[in-house]
Design a protein around this motif. Structure first.
Motif, mmCIF file in Angstrom:
data_model
loop_
_atom_site.group_PDB
_atom_site.id
_atom_site.type_symbol
_atom_site.label_atom_id
_atom_site.label_comp_id
_atom_site.label_asym_id
_atom_site.label_seq_id
_atom_site.Cartn_x
_atom_site.Cartn_y
_atom_site.Cartn_z
ATOM 1 N N HIS A 63 52.016 -3.105 -13.863
ATOM 2 C CA HIS A 63 53.289 -3.665 -14.330
ATOM 3 C C HIS A 63 53.044 -4.687 -15.436
ATOM 4 C CE1 HIS A 63 57.581 -4.244 -14.004
ATOM 5 N NE2 HIS A 63 57.436 -5.557 -13.902
ATOM 6 N N ALA A 64 51.988 -5.482 -15.283
ATOM 7 C CA ALA A 64 51.652 -6.459 -16.328
ATOM 8 C C ALA A 64 51.298 -5.756 -17.633
ATOM 9 C CB ALA A 64 50.492 -7.342 -15.863
ATOM 10 N N ILE A 65 50.543 -4.659 -17.528
ATOM 11 C CA ILE A 65 50.201 -3.895 -18.732
ATOM 12 C C ILE A 65 51.455 -3.291 -19.360
ATOM 13 C CG2 ILE A 65 49.007 -1.834 -19.564
ATOM 14 C CD1 ILE A 65 47.076 -4.071 -19.082
ATOM 15 N N PHE A 125 47.892 -12.472 -26.515
ATOM 16 C CA PHE A 125 48.706 -12.221 -25.327
ATOM 17 C C PHE A 125 48.104 -13.020 -24.182
ATOM 18 C CE2 PHE A 125 49.471 -8.612 -28.001
ATOM 19 C CZ PHE A 125 50.777 -8.184 -27.727
ATOM 20 N N ILE A 126 48.956 -13.613 -23.352
ATOM 21 C CA ILE A 126 48.495 -14.362 -22.183
ATOM 22 C C ILE A 126 49.203 -13.793 -20.963
ATOM 23 C CG2 ILE A 126 48.459 -16.593 -21.012
ATOM 24 C CD1 ILE A 126 48.409 -17.932 -23.756
ATOM 25 N N THR A 127 48.426 -13.455 -19.928
ATOM 26 C CA THR A 127 49.023 -12.929 -18.708
ATOM 27 C C THR A 127 48.512 -13.715 -17.502
ATOM 28 O OG1 THR A 127 49.334 -10.939 -17.360
ATOM 29 C CG2 THR A 127 47.253 -11.129 -18.545
ATOM 30 N N MET A 128 49.408 -13.987 -16.558
ATOM 31 C CA MET A 128 49.116 -14.867 -15.424
ATOM 32 C C MET A 128 48.762 -14.039 -14.181
ATOM 33 S SD MET A 128 50.374 -17.376 -17.331
ATOM 34 C CE MET A 128 50.469 -18.786 -16.252
ATOM 35 N N ARG A 171 52.317 -14.030 -27.158
ATOM 36 C CA ARG A 171 53.228 -13.361 -26.227
ATOM 37 C C ARG A 171 52.729 -13.606 -24.808
ATOM 38 N NH1 ARG A 171 53.216 -10.623 -31.009
ATOM 39 N NH2 ARG A 171 55.237 -9.758 -31.692
ATOM 40 N N ILE A 172 53.646 -13.974 -23.898
ATOM 41 C CA ILE A 172 53.271 -14.443 -22.557
ATOM 42 C C ILE A 172 53.883 -13.534 -21.493
ATOM 43 C CG2 ILE A 172 53.427 -16.374 -20.940
ATOM 44 C CD1 ILE A 172 53.617 -18.236 -23.397
ATOM 45 N N ILE A 173 53.054 -13.147 -20.517
ATOM 46 C CA ILE A 173 53.503 -12.280 -19.418
ATOM 47 C C ILE A 173 53.223 -12.966 -18.094
ATOM 48 C CG2 ILE A 173 53.178 -10.047 -18.272
ATOM 49 C CD1 ILE A 173 51.825 -10.193 -21.688
ATOM 50 N N ASN A 174 54.176 -12.910 -17.172
ATOM 51 C CA ASN A 174 53.968 -13.453 -15.829
ATOM 52 C C ASN A 174 54.509 -12.485 -14.787
ATOM 53 O OD1 ASN A 174 53.412 -14.987 -13.592
ATOM 54 N ND2 ASN A 174 55.027 -16.497 -13.933
ATOM 55 N N CYS A 175 53.587 -11.802 -14.107
ATOM 56 C CA CYS A 175 53.940 -10.928 -12.985
ATOM 57 C C CYS A 175 53.308 -11.454 -11.697
ATOM 58 C CB CYS A 175 53.466 -9.501 -13.248
ATOM 59 S SG CYS A 175 54.242 -8.707 -14.653
ATOM 60 N N ALA A 176 52.940 -12.743 -11.678
ATOM 61 C CA ALA A 176 52.226 -13.306 -10.528
ATOM 62 C C ALA A 176 53.167 -14.093 -9.611
ATOM 63 C CB ALA A 176 51.086 -14.193 -11.014
ATOM 64 N N ASP A 210 58.446 -11.206 -14.597
ATOM 65 C CA ASP A 210 58.841 -10.456 -13.410
ATOM 66 C C ASP A 210 59.124 -11.392 -12.241
ATOM 67 O OD1 ASP A 210 59.242 -7.962 -11.984
ATOM 68 O OD2 ASP A 210 57.356 -8.360 -10.940
ATOM 69 N N VAL A 211 58.764 -12.674 -12.410
ATOM 70 C CA VAL A 211 58.921 -13.664 -11.341
ATOM 71 C C VAL A 211 59.511 -14.945 -11.931
ATOM 72 C CG1 VAL A 211 57.094 -12.782 -9.848
ATOM 73 C CG2 VAL A 211 56.504 -14.328 -11.708
ATOM 74 N N TYR A 212 60.164 -15.741 -11.076
ATOM 75 C CA TYR A 212 60.939 -16.887 -11.551
ATOM 76 C C TYR A 212 60.791 -18.050 -10.573
ATOM 77 C CZ TYR A 212 62.713 -12.831 -13.939
ATOM 78 O OH TYR A 212 62.778 -11.656 -14.657
ATOM 79 N N ALA A 213 61.045 -19.238 -11.056
ATOM 80 C CA ALA A 213 60.915 -20.429 -10.217
ATOM 81 C C ALA A 213 61.858 -20.364 -9.023
ATOM 82 C CB ALA A 213 61.183 -21.685 -11.045
#
Length: 544
Positions: free
Chosen positions: A121-123, A214-217, A242-247, A272-275
């Motif tokens: 999903h992150a990819i 690109f930065i992914t968490m 560009r920043i990705i967060n699926c964690a 994909d996730v939120y506070a």
């Protein structure tokens, strides 16, 4: 906890009464099949209100859930026969683990069943950002033909920055390398050898921010990782990142991200996730160049089957045979080992937590040494307890069961050493870590009815009980310093419980260590005030 450790010697396999499990969230049918095959009675009752669940939960030995059911203290209080909660998935935010532990209920999850799905999903989010796919799709289906508007970028030859290079992060790295990307990673537990093995470059966080396109968490949400992508961190990134967060939600300061997107400093973000979830409202929504999905990281048919099978197998093994796997609140110990090892594991966990909280640079290796009475015991649970304490500063779901795996996954060199020699104490546990700053070690012993106690840290003899909130200070030994610390904390309303003092080689005027137990956490302004005292070299707030 394990029925054997509670004094409950009943073996369900030989009992006329089969263990009974409730599946309270929608789950793949294979889970129920596995329970029945393993000799466990199962009911599937989903969509209940908390009040409805409380009325029936007392009939069950096990509760299998996903994310909808909230296992609260009230639910646990009503669950008079409950022995295990199994979460089909990695996140256990919906389970009150301390309350479960108090009630003697084991909490399990399936941390690796959806790793590939989340990584993919992150990819996918990275591709969507690079080519502006959601916006291009909406524009085209609206009857427009705006080819020039949606100019994308290639992934080939770009630098991907991983924040977290554990199980999921490593899979993302492997996929990105296949796309001919250069991968750099920030992970305090990633060794240089492991980085070479998976083909990535280990860097500091600042280096990652400066270099990544690109930065992914891929890290849990803890006190150390919360808002790791803060306004200050985002400002350090290269323009057009560009920043990705699926964690996990909370890793990114959402207000800062919104501002960076609007200014154009961040070219795009995919979340994909939120506070706060479910995120039916969010200040980020509607921001240009933002892609949002509703926590779909584990939402593939394959992942749903995998986690359902795994949670059923784990829960059935526990209820029928007493086996423990992927438990978040208990070690894998036999009934014979537990009484002798328990005080040592408490000590080991405290020492690991202490050195973990005080080690600011990347870890390369760890050594656990035992001597005296401790050398006569199985060192594996002691080492696992050290690792669990050490890694708790970086992960919210680490325990004695999964800590050794996490250490191995990150290439952390772990050594166990037994000494037959007689020392100053009848038993001693020493924990040493090798970091970029050199080697550091702490040691502790058991003092009769007083229990675990620290006796040495970083070569300085200092005796202290490690519990609650504490303050660690390294200073130049000089008259009046203790009074200055006491006055500073007193003016801030911080009450001191006990003082624990030590100095190197008992040399007046040399380096000294002060450990204070305090009645409440110390806020940043107070820490700063202590830092300004004459002779202070280091100040750190600790919590046990």
């Amino acid at each position: 906890m394990d029925p054997r450790l509670r004094g409950d010697t009943r073996n369900y396999k030989d009992s006329k009464e089969m263990p009974k499990v409730l599946i309270s969230d929608k789950m793949d049918p294979k889970a129920a099949e596995i329970f029945r095959e393993r000799g466990v009675e199962v009911d599937e009752i989903t969509g209940q209100t908390p009040e409805e669940l409380m009325q029936i939960i007392g009939d069950y030995d096990g509760l299998a859930i996903r994310s909808s059911t909230k296992v609260t203290p009230e639910i646990l209080e009503a669950a008079t026969n409950l022995k295990v909660v199994g979460r089909a998935g990695i996140g256990v935010d919906n389970v009150d683990i301390p309350a479960a532990s108090t009630k003697g209920v084991v909490v399990m999850n399936t941390p690796f069943g959806n790793s590939i799905t989340t990584a993919e999903h992150a990819i996918a989010m990275m591709f969507a950002l690079a080519r502006q796919l959601p916006s291009a799709d909406a524009s085209t289906q609206a009857g427009k033909w705006e080819k020039s508007k949606f100019m994308g970028v290639e992934l080939t030859s770009k630098t991907l920055g991983l924040i977290g290079a554990g199980n999921i992060g490593s899979i993302v790295a492997e996929r990105a390398i296949g796309l001919r990307m250069k991968v750099v990673a920030y992970d305090p537990f990633l060794t240089a050898e492991r980085a070479i093995e998976i083909g990535i470059e280990k860097v500091t966080l600042d280096e990652l921010l400066e270099r990544a396109d690109f930065i992914t968490m891929h890290t849990p949400l803890t006190d150390q990782t919360r808002n790791i992508m803060s306004a200050e961190a985002i400002a350090k990134t290269k323009p057009g990142v560009r920043i990705i967060n699926c964690a996990r939600g909370g890793l990114i300061d959402e207000a800062a991200l919104k501002e960076a997107l609007e200014s154009g400093h961040v070219a795009g973000a995919a979340l994909d996730v939120y506070a706060e979830e479910p995120a039916k409202e969010n200040a980020l929504f509607g921001t240009p160049n933002l892609i949002c999905t509703p926590h779909l990281g584990a939402s593939t048919s394959e992942a749903q089957v995998n986690v359902a099978i795994q949670v059923a197998e784990q829960m059935a093994d526990y209820l029928v045979n007493g086996g423990v796997e992927n438990a978040l609140n208990m070690p894998s110990l036999s009934a014979e080992q537990a009484p002798k090892l328990k005080p040592y594991m408490v000590l080991a966990n405290q020492l690991g937590s202490l050195i973990g909280q005080l080690s600011s640079s990347s870890l390369k290796g760890i050594s656990v040494e035992v001597e005296g009475a401790a050398a006569e015991l199985d060192p594996k649970p002691i080492t696992a307890a050290v690792l669990a304490g050490l890694m708790a500063a970086y992960s919210d779901s680490v325990n004695m069961v999964n800590a050794p795996y996490l250490a191995k996954e990150r290439g952390l060199d772990v050594r166990e050493v037994r000494h037959d020699r007689e020392g100053d104490y009848h038993t001693l546990v020493r924990v040493s870590v090798t970091t970029d700053e050199g080697e550091k070690s702490v040691a502790g012993t058991l003092f009769g009815s007083s229990g675990p106690r620290l006796v040495e840290m970083f070569g300085i003899k200092v005796e202290a009980d490690l519990e609650g909130d504490m303050l660690y200070i390294v200073n130049q030994d000089q008259p009046g310093f203790i009074g200055s610390v006491g006055s500073t904390l007193g003016e801030a309303g911080v009450n001191i419980g006990t003082f624990h003092l030590g100095r190197r080689a008992d040399a007046p005027g040399g380096e000294a260590v002060l450990l204070l137990s305090i009645d409440s956490p110390v806020e940043e302004p107070v820490l700063w005030a202590v830092c300004q005292l004459e002779g202070v070299k280091t100040v750190k707030a600790l919590r046990f």
